[in-house]
Design a protein around this motif. Structure first.
Motif, PDB file in Angstrom:
ATOM      1  N   TRP A 201      58.261  -4.509  35.409  1.00  0.00           N
ATOM      2  CA  TRP A 201      57.156  -5.283  35.984  1.00  0.00           C
ATOM      3  C   TRP A 201      55.979  -5.476  35.028  1.00  0.00           C
ATOM      4  O   TRP A 201      54.933  -5.943  35.422  1.00  0.00           O
ATOM      5  N   SER A 202      56.134  -5.091  33.779  1.00  0.00           N
ATOM      6  CA  SER A 202      55.037  -5.237  32.816  1.00  0.00           C
ATOM      7  C   SER A 202      54.893  -6.689  32.388  1.00  0.00           C
ATOM      8  O   SER A 202      55.889  -7.384  32.187  1.00  0.00           O
ATOM      9  N   ILE A 203      53.640  -7.144  32.245  1.00  0.00           N
ATOM     10  CA  ILE A 203      53.411  -8.515  31.774  1.00  0.00           C
ATOM     11  C   ILE A 203      52.817  -8.506  30.369  1.00  0.00           C
ATOM     12  O   ILE A 203      52.486  -9.552  29.834  1.00  0.00           O
TER      13      ILE A 203
ATOM     14  N   GLY B 194      51.426  12.276  28.274  1.00  0.00           N
ATOM     15  CA  GLY B 194      51.783  11.866  26.916  1.00  0.00           C
ATOM     16  C   GLY B 194      53.280  11.856  26.694  1.00  0.00           C
ATOM     17  O   GLY B 194      53.827  10.984  26.001  1.00  0.00           O
ATOM     18  N   LEU B 195      53.971  12.811  27.297  1.00  0.00           N
ATOM     19  CA  LEU B 195      55.428  12.897  27.175  1.00  0.00           C
ATOM     20  C   LEU B 195      56.119  11.785  27.961  1.00  0.00           C
ATOM     21  O   LEU B 195      57.043  11.131  27.462  1.00  0.00           O
ATOM     22  N   VAL B 196      55.672  11.551  29.187  1.00  0.00           N
ATOM     23  CA  VAL B 196      56.332  10.594  30.077  1.00  0.00           C
ATOM     24  C   VAL B 196      56.130   9.146  29.627  1.00  0.00           C
ATOM     25  O   VAL B 196      57.058   8.330  29.700  1.00  0.00           O
ATOM     26  N   VAL B 197      54.934   8.814  29.159  1.00  0.00           N
ATOM     27  CA  VAL B 197      54.658   7.414  28.810  1.00  0.00           C
ATOM     28  C   VAL B 197      55.186   7.036  27.433  1.00  0.00           C
ATOM     29  O   VAL B 197      55.172   5.857  27.064  1.00  0.00           O
TER      30      VAL B 197
ATOM     31  N   GLY C 213      49.639   0.635  28.416  1.00  0.00           N
ATOM     32  CA  GLY C 213      48.680   0.125  29.372  1.00  0.00           C
ATOM     33  C   GLY C 213      49.251  -1.037  30.158  1.00  0.00           C
ATOM     34  O   GLY C 213      50.456  -1.263  30.194  1.00  0.00           O
ATOM     35  N   GLY C 214      48.352  -1.786  30.784  1.00  0.00           N
ATOM     36  CA  GLY C 214      48.777  -2.920  31.582  1.00  0.00           C
ATOM     37  C   GLY C 214      47.673  -3.353  32.513  1.00  0.00           C
ATOM     38  O   GLY C 214      46.590  -2.758  32.538  1.00  0.00           O
ATOM     39  N   PRO C 215      47.925  -4.389  33.314  1.00  0.00           N
ATOM     40  CA  PRO C 215      46.862  -4.938  34.175  1.00  0.00           C
ATOM     41  C   PRO C 215      46.368  -3.970  35.241  1.00  0.00           C
ATOM     42  O   PRO C 215      45.183  -3.981  35.581  1.00  0.00           O
TER      43      PRO C 215
ATOM     44  N   GLU D 231      51.497   2.826  35.280  1.00  0.00           N
ATOM     45  CA  GLU D 231      51.980   1.769  34.380  1.00  0.00           C
ATOM     46  C   GLU D 231      53.372   2.108  33.831  1.00  0.00           C
ATOM     47  O   GLU D 231      54.217   1.222  33.690  1.00  0.00           O
ATOM     48  N   ALA D 232      53.611   3.390  33.537  1.00  0.00           N
ATOM     49  CA  ALA D 232      54.933   3.787  33.045  1.00  0.00           C
ATOM     50  C   ALA D 232      56.000   3.509  34.096  1.00  0.00           C
ATOM     51  O   ALA D 232      57.114   3.057  33.778  1.00  0.00           O
ATOM     52  N   ALA D 233      55.668   3.788  35.360  1.00  0.00           N
ATOM     53  CA  ALA D 233      56.613   3.504  36.441  1.00  0.00           C
ATOM     54  C   ALA D 233      56.867   2.007  36.565  1.00  0.00           C
ATOM     55  O   ALA D 233      58.008   1.566  36.757  1.00  0.00           O
ATOM     56  N   LEU D 234      55.813   1.209  36.458  1.00  0.00           N
ATOM     57  CA  LEU D 234      55.966  -0.251  36.533  1.00  0.00           C
ATOM     58  C   LEU D 234      56.786  -0.773  35.359  1.00  0.00           C
ATOM     59  O   LEU D 234      57.620  -1.673  35.518  1.00  0.00           O
ATOM     60  N   HIS D 235      56.556  -0.217  34.173  1.00  0.00           N
ATOM     61  CA  HIS D 235      57.319  -0.635  32.995  1.00  0.00           C
ATOM     62  C   HIS D 235      58.802  -0.338  33.180  1.00  0.00           C
ATOM     63  O   HIS D 235      59.659  -1.137  32.794  1.00  0.00           O
TER      64      HIS D 235
END
Length: 316
Positions: A313-315, A43-46, A246-248, A305-309
């Protein structure tokens, strides 16, 4: 036997009843604390607002200590029924390692410490949510609901669902649809997780006077409840995939995980006690096993997803 031998035996017996560090640590329910810490950290990280790593560490420490305080207060209050039930009879208080007054003092002290430090380190909302979580688990669940209604595990599950919301509040100072859905994910997961276990484990809650659903309404009704709560759980889990956290990747994996979980709940719902006993509750045990990793996988996917964001890289 010589007098010296008698003295040695008495001395050794006294030693076995002396509380060690492990006994006091057991009061904090460390296994429960691990899930609390992990979901609070997610919850903190995202959250969309970053904080200093040291502040984040202090916040997670406070949440962990607060969870441990809840565990100590729960063991203090439930000492009478813990001594009756086989699975809890070796806890520090019924085993005679820790005095009930000690557990109460530790629980109250850690509660105050964790809430005040979280307030000083972060913000009022996060501290208030932690204080309410401790109160909810120790008073509303342990002292009231647990012995009053077979829906105890449902409503009481809210205490375990607050940590990611607290983590989010630490970073943002508020609540949002994202933190509410993380709360709902844990809240809806708790009943089918525990009731799947209750179907195949002979509990002694009945002997202790605790009205668990399997004891008060039987296994067929419990199977119905598992399916109903799973039907509520699936859209909550998938809904998280369409939010800002979230994300794909999350959505694709969550779809598979929830299809599997629903399939297990459906198979459990189709069975009767005769069929379950015939194969030693194999399906119920399978559902419980996959429920063990369910939350960790979903919250782990949110970290992915947080790492991708962060890499853009988020779509969504």
């Amino acid at each position: 036997m010589t007098d010296a031998s008698v003295t040695d035996v008495a001395h050794n017996g006294a030693q076995t009843n002396e509380a060690g560090f492990g006994d006091y640590f057991a009061l904090l329910k460390p296994r429960v604390m691990s899930l609390v810490v992990f979901t609070a950290l997610v919850g903190l990280v995202v959250a969309p607002v970053g904080i200093h790593p040291f502040i984040g560490f202090v916040a997670i420490l406070c949440i962990a200590v607060g969870a441990g305080a809840s565990g100590a207060l729960n063991m203090w209050w439930d000492a009478d029924i813990d001594s009756v039930m086989k699975r809890t009879s070796r806890r520090p208080i019924p085993a005679g390692k820790v005095e009930p007054s000690e557990a109460l003092g530790i629980g109250l002290a850690l509660s105050g410490f964790s809430v005040i430090l979280l307030f000083l380190a972060t913000n009022l909302l996060a501290a208030a949510l932690l204080a309410f979580t401790i109160f909810f688990y120790a008073v509303i669940y342990s002292m009231w609901l647990k012995r009053a209604t077979p829906q105890n595990i449902v409503i009481g599950g809210a205490a375990g669902a607050f940590p990611p919301m607290i983590g989010w509040a630490v970073a943002t100072g508020g609540v949002s649809i994202e933190s509410a859905l993380m709360f709902a994910l844990i809240f809806m997961w708790t009943p089918p997780h525990f009731w799947a276990l209750a179907l195949f484990v002979r509990s002694d809650y009945g002997d202790a006077g605790v009205p668990m659903l399997t004891e008060t309404h039987g296994r067929p009704i419990t199977r119905n409840h598992i399916l109903v709560y799973t039907l509520f759980l699936v859209p909550v889990a998938l809904g998280l995939g369409f939010t800002s956290i979230g994300g794909p990747v999350y959505l694709a994996a969550a779809f598979v995980l929830n299809l599997r979980f629903f399939y297990g709940a459906w198979l459990v719902w189709l069975r009767d006690d005769a069929a379950a006993e015939a194969d030693n509750y194999a399906t119920e045990k399978w559902l419980f096993r996959i429920s063990l990793s369910y939350l960790f996988l979903h919250f782990g996917l949110l970290l992915v997803e947080a790492a991708l964001h962060s890499l853009g890289w988020s779509i969504w």
